[in-house]
Write a protein that holds these residues in place. Sequence first.
Motif, short mmCIF file in Angstrom:
data_model
loop_
_atom_site.label_atom_id
_atom_site.label_comp_id
_atom_site.label_asym_id
_atom_site.label_seq_id
_atom_site.Cartn_x
_atom_site.Cartn_y
_atom_site.Cartn_z
N GLY A 155 0.77 -1.24 0.00
CA GLY A 155 0.00 0.00 0.00
C GLY A 155 0.80 1.29 0.00
O GLY A 155 0.37 2.30 -0.54
N ASN A 156 1.96 1.28 0.63
CA ASN A 156 2.81 2.48 0.71
C ASN A 156 4.18 2.09 1.27
O ASN A 156 4.38 0.93 1.66
N GLY A 157 5.08 3.04 1.33
CA GLY A 157 6.44 2.75 1.78
C GLY A 157 6.54 2.40 3.27
O GLY A 157 7.37 1.58 3.67
N THR A 158 5.68 3.02 4.06
CA THR A 158 5.68 2.73 5.49
C THR A 158 5.24 1.29 5.74
O THR A 158 5.84 0.57 6.55
N ASP A 159 4.20 0.88 5.03
CA ASP A 159 3.75 -0.52 5.13
C ASP A 159 4.85 -1.47 4.67
O ASP A 159 5.07 -2.53 5.27
N ASN A 192 18.44 11.02 11.63
CA ASN A 192 17.98 11.94 10.59
C ASN A 192 17.40 11.14 9.43
O ASN A 192 18.12 10.62 8.58
N THR A 193 16.09 11.02 9.42
CA THR A 193 15.38 10.35 8.33
C THR A 193 13.95 10.84 8.40
O THR A 193 13.59 11.62 9.29
N PHE A 194 13.13 10.41 7.45
CA PHE A 194 11.71 10.71 7.55
C PHE A 194 11.16 9.81 8.67
O PHE A 194 11.60 8.67 8.82
N ILE A 195 10.23 10.31 9.42
CA ILE A 195 9.75 9.61 10.63
C ILE A 195 9.22 8.20 10.34
O ILE A 195 9.24 7.33 11.21
N ALA A 196 8.78 7.95 9.10
CA ALA A 196 8.23 6.64 8.74
C ALA A 196 9.18 5.49 9.07
O ALA A 196 8.74 4.40 9.44
N THR A 197 10.48 5.73 8.92
CA THR A 197 11.45 4.66 9.18
C THR A 197 11.33 4.19 10.63
O THR A 197 11.31 2.99 10.91
N ALA A 198 11.23 5.15 11.54
CA ALA A 198 11.09 4.81 12.95
C ALA A 198 9.69 4.30 13.27
O ALA A 198 9.51 3.35 14.05
N ALA A 225 19.11 0.75 7.04
CA ALA A 225 19.98 1.75 6.41
C ALA A 225 19.11 2.59 5.49
O ALA A 225 18.42 2.05 4.63
N VAL A 226 19.12 3.89 5.68
CA VAL A 226 18.30 4.77 4.85
C VAL A 226 19.19 5.43 3.79
O VAL A 226 20.21 6.03 4.13
N HIS A 227 18.81 5.29 2.55
CA HIS A 227 19.57 5.94 1.46
C HIS A 227 19.01 7.36 1.32
O HIS A 227 18.26 7.65 0.39
N GLU A 278 17.09 -2.13 3.71
CA GLU A 278 17.36 -0.83 3.08
C GLU A 278 16.06 -0.04 3.00
O GLU A 278 15.08 -0.54 2.45
N ASP A 279 16.06 1.16 3.56
CA ASP A 279 14.93 2.06 3.32
C ASP A 279 15.32 2.85 2.07
O ASP A 279 16.10 3.80 2.13
N ALA A 280 14.76 2.40 0.95
CA ALA A 280 15.13 2.96 -0.35
C ALA A 280 14.04 3.89 -0.89
O ALA A 280 13.97 4.14 -2.09
N ALA A 281 13.22 4.41 0.00
CA ALA A 281 12.09 5.26 -0.40
C ALA A 281 12.52 6.49 -1.20
O ALA A 281 11.74 7.06 -1.95
N GLN A 282 13.80 6.89 -1.02
CA GLN A 282 14.28 8.08 -1.72
C GLN A 282 15.36 7.73 -2.75
O GLN A 282 16.06 8.62 -3.24
N ALA A 283 15.49 6.45 -3.08
CA ALA A 283 16.69 6.08 -3.85
C ALA A 283 16.46 5.09 -4.99
O ALA A 283 17.32 4.27 -5.29
N PHE A 296 10.56 0.32 -0.75
CA PHE A 296 10.40 1.50 -1.61
C PHE A 296 9.05 2.15 -1.38
O PHE A 296 8.07 1.46 -1.04
N SER A 297 9.00 3.44 -1.61
CA SER A 297 7.74 4.18 -1.59
C SER A 297 7.50 4.73 -2.99
O SER A 297 8.45 5.13 -3.67
N PHE A 298 6.25 4.73 -3.40
CA PHE A 298 5.88 5.37 -4.67
C PHE A 298 4.94 6.54 -4.41
O PHE A 298 4.08 6.87 -5.23
N GLY A 331 5.58 12.27 -4.77
CA GLY A 331 6.77 13.11 -4.84
C GLY A 331 8.09 12.35 -4.88
O GLY A 331 9.15 12.95 -5.00
N LYS A 332 8.05 11.03 -4.79
CA LYS A 332 9.30 10.26 -4.81
C LYS A 332 9.85 10.18 -6.25
O LYS A 332 9.13 10.49 -7.20
N ASN A 333 11.07 9.71 -6.42
CA ASN A 333 11.67 9.69 -7.77
C ASN A 333 10.84 8.86 -8.74
O ASN A 333 10.76 9.18 -9.92
C1 LIG Z 1 8.60 8.55 1.93
C2 LIG Z 1 9.43 7.80 2.87
C3 LIG Z 1 8.95 6.69 3.57
C4 LIG Z 1 7.49 6.31 3.61
O1 LIG Z 1 6.87 6.12 2.42
P1 LIG Z 1 5.28 6.33 2.29
O2 LIG Z 1 4.97 5.76 0.98
O3 LIG Z 1 5.03 7.81 2.36
O4 LIG Z 1 4.63 5.60 3.40
C5 LIG Z 1 9.82 5.96 4.34
N1 LIG Z 1 11.11 6.30 4.44
C6 LIG Z 1 11.62 7.38 3.81
C7 LIG Z 1 13.07 7.70 3.95
C8 LIG Z 1 10.79 8.17 3.01
O5 LIG Z 1 11.31 9.24 2.39
#
Ligand SMILES: *Cc1c(COP(=O)(O)O)cnc(C)c1O
Length: 366
Positions: A58-62, A84-90, A130-132, A156-161, A180-182, A185-187
């Motif tokens: 459903g999303n990157g957090t899931d 230092n990351t987007f809160i979703a990682t934690a 590890a967050v990219h 790997e939290d590759a939501a931005q990579a 990954f997150s789609f 606003g992601k790449n």
């Molecule tokens: C966007 C993002 C997420 C979460 O992705 P969602 O699809 O918004 O839930 C997780 N980690 C990082 C580093 C992000 O930038």
Amino acid sequence: MTIPFLDLKAQYKSIKGEVKEAVEQIFETCAFVGGKEVEAFEKNFADYCNVSYCVGVGNGTDALWLTLKAMDIGPGDEVIVPANTFIATAEAISAVGAQPVFVDHDKDTYTINTGEISARISEKTKAIIAVHLYGQPADMDPILEIAAKHGIKVIEDAAQAHGAEYKGRRIGSIGDAACFSFYPGKNLGAYGDGGAVVTNDQKLADQVRLLSQHGSKVKYSHEIAGYNSRLDGIQAAILNVKMKYIEQWTEARRKNASLYRELLKDTNLILPIEKEDVKHVYHLFVVRVKDRDTVQRLLLERGIQTGIHYPTPIHLTEAYKGLGISAGTFPISEEYASDLLSLPMFAELTKKQIKEICKALKDIVN
Ligand SMILES: *Cc1c(COP(=O)(O)O)cnc(C)c1O
């Protein structure tokens, strides 16, 4: 002239016809959840990441918490994560009932400081995320080494990579799993929420899929009590269109970054570095500047929108105050939080716009 931080409309314009056709096809076939487009995307994206399996969610957090859950990580366990990351990682760690254990970031790359990980590992540690961050690959070799030594997992939290590389390896193919997150606003962005878990571990992929669709492989045959987190047919169809352009868009981002670098080199701004052995995909182009809030305000007065990623390190947010981690614990994250400024960055950003941004920035900081 206003220069937006991110211009999603510009990209839509460039693929409008194809997107409309793809979405129309979903309406006609009514394959709204699951279906051919989702299957095709999973195959497509697994190939792109150079892995065997991709599970759309459903999303990157899931993607993150389902991965932790599938690894059987939960209450009583600890997971290492950068401050230092987007809160979703934690949040993903909290969502499975485990404890996030923060680590400061490297002062040059802004990704997790691998030299500080070992000291934070305990008997309870089950994984390192590890967050990219910003599109810059984390230094994976030392992370893999520490994880192997302690018998713990690497996510790997590759939501931005999307599409980034580390020592010739595709991001997403290095850890035990990658998320990954789609988010639009992601790449690689859908037109709504979307996410994926990629891995070479078949058992893990199966478990994520099982958890994400009510614990059943066969409809109404529920092996476990799971959840509902799936990639929509419409989103998958749009992502399949976008996959044709992702490399081209990444190159455009990298070109934009080079131009920024060239035009801003003789200023007192601290520019992002790109290590020789990585491919940075510039989800964000983050500079550091003193008196950041004033600079941001003056840019906005000239019509230039910027962002801050992120204003508060996770351990100091209201949400994680309860952990009782005092200010001063992670000095780099805390110091940088007041200096970071994300300049406009997207594939369609023009040379003219970048020149205007850099000219304004120079006027303001000099
Ligand atoms: C966007 C993002 C997420 C979460 O992705 P969602 O699809 O918004 O839930 C997780 N980690 C990082 C580093 C992000 O930038």
